[in-house]
Design a protein around this motif. Structure first.
Motif, PDB file in Angstrom:
ATOM      1  N   LYS A 198      26.535  48.963  39.982  1.00 20.65           N
ATOM      2  CA  LYS A 198      25.926  47.934  39.220  1.00 20.65           C
ATOM      3  C   LYS A 198      25.252  46.768  40.241  1.00 20.65           C
ATOM      4  O   LYS A 198      25.301  47.009  41.396  1.00 20.65           O
ATOM      5  N   TYR A 199      24.434  45.863  39.539  1.00 19.47           N
ATOM      6  CA  TYR A 199      23.959  44.915  40.443  1.00 19.47           C
ATOM      7  C   TYR A 199      25.153  44.104  40.908  1.00 19.47           C
ATOM      8  O   TYR A 199      26.197  44.054  40.148  1.00 19.47           O
ATOM      9  N   ILE A 200      24.873  43.539  42.116  1.00 25.82           N
ATOM     10  CA  ILE A 200      25.857  42.791  42.966  1.00 25.82           C
ATOM     11  C   ILE A 200      25.625  41.379  42.804  1.00 25.82           C
ATOM     12  O   ILE A 200      24.454  40.902  43.172  1.00 25.82           O
ATOM     13  N   ILE A 201      26.624  40.479  42.265  1.00 22.80           N
ATOM     14  CA  ILE A 201      26.237  39.137  42.164  1.00 22.80           C
ATOM     15  C   ILE A 201      27.232  38.337  43.089  1.00 22.80           C
ATOM     16  O   ILE A 201      28.449  38.572  43.131  1.00 22.80           O
ATOM     17  N   VAL A 202      26.629  37.323  43.723  1.00 22.36           N
ATOM     18  CA  VAL A 202      27.549  36.443  44.562  1.00 22.36           C
ATOM     19  C   VAL A 202      27.058  35.146  44.421  1.00 22.36           C
ATOM     20  O   VAL A 202      25.755  34.821  44.411  1.00 22.36           O
ATOM     21  N   TYR A 203      27.895  34.154  44.380  1.00 26.57           N
ATOM     22  CA  TYR A 203      27.678  32.718  44.227  1.00 26.57           C
ATOM     23  C   TYR A 203      28.988  31.838  44.655  1.00 26.57           C
ATOM     24  O   TYR A 203      29.938  31.502  43.859  1.00 26.57           O
ATOM     25  N   ALA A 224      26.771  43.283  36.062  1.00 28.05           N
ATOM     26  CA  ALA A 224      26.973  43.075  37.401  1.00 28.05           C
ATOM     27  C   ALA A 224      28.204  42.752  37.688  1.00 28.05           C
ATOM     28  O   ALA A 224      29.142  42.336  36.803  1.00 28.05           O
ATOM     29  N   LEU A 225      28.497  43.027  38.980  1.00 29.42           N
ATOM     30  CA  LEU A 225      30.105  42.609  39.402  1.00 29.42           C
ATOM     31  C   LEU A 225      29.866  42.067  40.847  1.00 29.42           C
ATOM     32  O   LEU A 225      28.913  42.306  41.645  1.00 29.42           O
ATOM     33  N   GLY A 226      30.792  41.104  41.083  1.00 35.03           N
ATOM     34  CA  GLY A 226      30.958  40.374  42.194  1.00 35.03           C
ATOM     35  C   GLY A 226      31.713  39.360  42.361  1.00 35.03           C
ATOM     36  O   GLY A 226      32.781  39.380  42.189  1.00 35.03           O
ATOM     37  N   ILE A 227      31.234  38.102  43.151  1.00 29.14           N
ATOM     38  CA  ILE A 227      32.212  37.286  43.901  1.00 29.14           C
ATOM     39  C   ILE A 227      31.711  36.120  43.478  1.00 29.14           C
ATOM     40  O   ILE A 227      30.526  35.730  43.556  1.00 29.14           O
ATOM     41  N   ASN A 228      32.594  35.195  43.208  1.00 26.73           N
ATOM     42  CA  ASN A 228      32.299  33.657  43.062  1.00 26.73           C
ATOM     43  C   ASN A 228      33.169  32.589  43.475  1.00 26.73           C
ATOM     44  O   ASN A 228      34.460  33.132  43.676  1.00 26.73           O
ATOM     45  N   CYS A 229      32.918  31.336  43.702  1.00 32.23           N
ATOM     46  CA  CYS A 229      33.887  30.381  44.168  1.00 32.23           C
ATOM     47  C   CYS A 229      34.830  30.663  45.228  1.00 32.23           C
ATOM     48  O   CYS A 229      36.110  30.853  45.280  1.00 32.23           O
ATOM     49  N   THR A 230      34.300  31.530  46.090  1.00 32.49           N
ATOM     50  CA  THR A 230      34.794  32.099  47.439  1.00 32.49           C
ATOM     51  C   THR A 230      34.191  31.641  48.635  1.00 32.49           C
ATOM     52  O   THR A 230      33.128  31.413  48.531  1.00 32.49           O
ATOM     53  N   ALA A 231      34.846  31.365  49.897  1.00 35.17           N
ATOM     54  CA  ALA A 231      34.268  30.857  51.143  1.00 35.17           C
ATOM     55  C   ALA A 231      33.031  31.630  51.459  1.00 35.17           C
ATOM     56  O   ALA A 231      33.246  33.096  51.587  1.00 35.17           O
ATOM     57  N   PRO A 232      31.914  31.260  51.664  1.00 37.04           N
ATOM     58  CA  PRO A 232      30.827  32.061  52.196  1.00 37.04           C
ATOM     59  C   PRO A 232      31.144  33.082  53.308  1.00 37.04           C
ATOM     60  O   PRO A 232      30.347  33.795  53.348  1.00 37.04           O
TER      61      PRO A 232
END
Length: 304
Positions: free
Chosen positions: A243-248, A219-227
């Motif tokens: 790939k799976y997209i993950i965001v938190y 999975a690839l994505g984004i975290n600790c970023t302004a929503p």
């Protein structure tokens, strides 16, 4: 097959929120070079309790307290190298203990996953550089730093590795090489400074392409970023990766590194509504980061 982890087929797959956020809510002062990881040594039960709060809120995966844990960080406090290694391993075992407790209480619920957190080099520095990536290090120096932890965490009972808050293409490339020879699958998330760029100014789309052919990255994505940046960022990911997209994301509040305080507000129900948009845009793994507590994860879980 995108993954060796069948649990990830339960979409949307809800992960936890900010571990430090819940620990601070318990009353712990984390103004320390090791941040949450200091409680591995001082109060391991507090970490188990924080993990359980997220599991009871609906998280299907919890992330270990190893984000800011490193051999150098622990030995700087007087621990031996062997004791530092054991402390890093303990971060995973504390998460595993929480999962075991939860699963015993909820035997019909599939057993949640444990992701071993691999924070950026800047987390070890504890100076805010995890949001710029400006370390002044060579690839070799970054490799030496990350190799130690990856080898330790890969030998634990963790189900996968969570490479988080990666601010630069340089660090992503180094991690990509190291992950490719590990036995565990991994996700890798960038921290982003706007709707197109990761923290060092590189385009997210270009950064993701560098990792796309690594079979160990699931999975690839984004975290600790302004929503507010997520819809555009997820759109970029959906056209770049298979790939799976993950965001938190974080709560959108602003952290002042000089005072180590947060300013702003965030509502769990607003977060839950925003999460619906992230899922509709293509994200399949959803959670929260700084200032996103169990109440946010519960709202996301109950509304999705």
């Amino acid at each position: 097959m995108k993954t060796k982890l069948p649990q990830l087929n339960h979409f949307p797959f809800i992960i936890d929120g900010g571990l430090a956020t819940e620990l601070e809510a318990q009353g712990h002062n984390l103004n320390h070079i090791l941040w949450s990881a200091k409680l591995i040594l001082e109060d391991p039960q507090a970490i188990i309790d924080a993990h359980l709060a997220y599991l009871n809120a609906g998280a299907k995966c919890i992330i270990s307290a190893s984000y800011q844990a490193s051999i150098d960080g622990f030995t700087s406090l007087g621990l031996s190298q062997g004791q530092a290694i054991e402390a890093i391993k303990d971060s995973v075992e504390l998460a595993r203990a929480a999962v075991d407790i939860f699963h015993k209480q909820n035997p019909t619920f599939f057993k949640p996953l444990v992701a071993a957190s691999v924070g950026p080099y800047g987390a070890y520095l504890a100076d805010g550089s995890e949001y710029t990536g400006k370390y002044g290090l060579t690839d070799h120096q970054l490799k030496e730093f990350h190799q130690q932890r990856l080898d330790i965490l890969s030998a634990t009972s963790a189900d996968l590795l969570a490479c988080e808050t990666i601010p630069s293409q340089q660090e992503a490339k180094v991690l990509n090489q190291l992950i490719s020879v590990q036995d565990k699958p991994a996700w890798l998330c960038f921290s982003c400074k706007n709707e197109q760029h990761i923290s060092d100014g590189s385009l997210l789309s270009e950064s993701v392409k560098l990792l796309e052919n690594n079979p160990n990255i699931i999975a690839l994505g984004i975290n600790c970023t302004a929503p507010q940046y997520l819809p555009a960022l997820i759109d970029s990911l959906s056209t770049t990766t298979k790939k799976y997209i993950i965001v938190y994301p974080n709560s959108g509040e602003h952290f002042h590194s000089d005072t180590k305080t947060w300013h702003g507000t965030a509502d769990p129900q607003e977060c839950a509504e925003a999460a619906k948009a992230w899922i509709n845009a293509g994200a399949s793994i959803i959670g929260g980061c700084c200032r996103m507590g169990p109440e946010h994860i519960k709202a996301i879980s109950e509304s999705n």
